[in-house]
Design an enzyme around this catalytic site. Structure first.
Site, PDB file in Angstrom:
ATOM      1  CG  ASP A   1       3.456  11.725   2.263  1.00 52.64           C
ATOM      2  OD1 ASP A   1       4.144  10.973   1.535  1.00 52.64           O
ATOM      3  OD2 ASP A   1       3.065  12.852   1.888  1.00 52.64           O
TER       4      ASP A   1
ATOM      5  CB  VAL B   1      11.448  14.246   6.544  1.00 56.50           C
ATOM      6  CG1 VAL B   1      10.463  13.089   6.470  1.00 56.50           C
ATOM      7  CG2 VAL B   1      11.737  14.837   5.167  1.00 56.50           C
TER       8      VAL B   1
ATOM      9  CE1 TYR C   1      15.904  13.044  -6.124  1.00 57.70           C
ATOM     10  CE2 TYR C   1      17.470  12.121  -7.706  1.00 57.70           C
ATOM     11  CZ  TYR C   1      16.386  11.966  -6.857  1.00 57.70           C
ATOM     12  OH  TYR C   1      15.795  10.726  -6.730  1.00 57.70           O
TER      13      TYR C   1
END
Length: 249
Positions: A40, A66, A157
């Protein structure tokens, strides 16, 4: 493999695992015998979450952005160094920056595409490099029903989540002959801190549109991930499982 459980003795990485759906995925994989790495961006929260799942021999946490190629590669490399292998990769990390087309900034578009789509691609690439050499592995990418139907105010999104489906299918075709499976899960309305921040009337209206007349729980998404990670799904690749209570069927 040793122990009991659907993924006993295997090693799994879950990104975005400090809270919400990611944490429940990590928890269920651990309950079924996997060694789990909780990755995370929030290192402290990931460490706290990991402490609640088991000892250092079976659970580890690591800070990871990420969108950063070097960090994702290091996450996979260090996981293999620590646990000896990587069998399951769950690309779950995500953010939202909702706004109408008229008001959305390019920065908010790029941020969401970066975390979801670039982040998932980096995760698939890094994990598959290890798995293809081992001749086995399961990669699970978390998409969304927003990527199937589109949601107003979520052009970024919805585009990213739709892109994850295309990425999943292309990677599945590339990797199938090497024994590596790549599948996706598309959650619908799931009860998380993010969705519960919605106005109550909006949340209720969304629930009313679902045939099962309720929001899902994070553990119900985790169940689909566990299935895809396990040998129960040994002849499945390039599949997209909807976990949405019948919405959009």
């Amino acid at each position: 493999m040793t122990g009991t459980g659907l993924v006993a003795g295997r090693t799994a990485i879950v990104t975005g695992a400090a809270r919400g759906i990611g944490l429940e995925i990590a928890r269920l994989l651990r309950e079924h015998g996997a060694r789990v790495v909780l990755a995370d961006r929030d290192a402290e929260e990931a460490a706290a979450a990991a402490a609640g799942l088991g000892d250092e021999e079976s659970v580890w946490s690591r800070a990871c952005d990420v969108t950063d190629e070097a960090q994702v590669d290091a996450l996979v490399t260090e996981t293999v160094e620590r646990f000896g292998a990587l069998h399951v990769m769950v690309n779950n990390a995500g953010i939202t920056r909702d706004a109408s087309l008229r008001k959305m900034t390019t920065q908010d578009f790029d941020a969401v595409i970066g975390v979801h789509l670039r982040g998932t691609w980096l995760g698939v690439r890094a994990a598959s490099a290890v798995m293809r050499e081992a001749g086995t592995g399961s990669i699970i990418n978390i998409s969304s029903l927003s990527g199937k139907s589109g949601n107003p105010g979520q052009t970024n999104y919805s585009a990213a989540k739709a892109g994850i489906v295309g990425l999943t299918k292309a990677a599945a075709k590339e990797l199938a002959h090497r024994g590596v499976r790549v599948n996706a899960v598309q959650p619908g309305l799931i009860r998380t801190a993010m969705t519960e921040a919605m106005p109550p009337d909006v949340f209720a209206a969304r629930e009313a549109d679902i045939p099962m007349k309720r929001a899902g729980e994070p553990r119900e998404v985790a169940g689909a991930v566990l299935f895809l990670a396990s040998d129960l799904a040994s002849y499945m690749t390039g599949a997209v499982l909807e976990v949405g209570g019948g919405r959009l069927m």
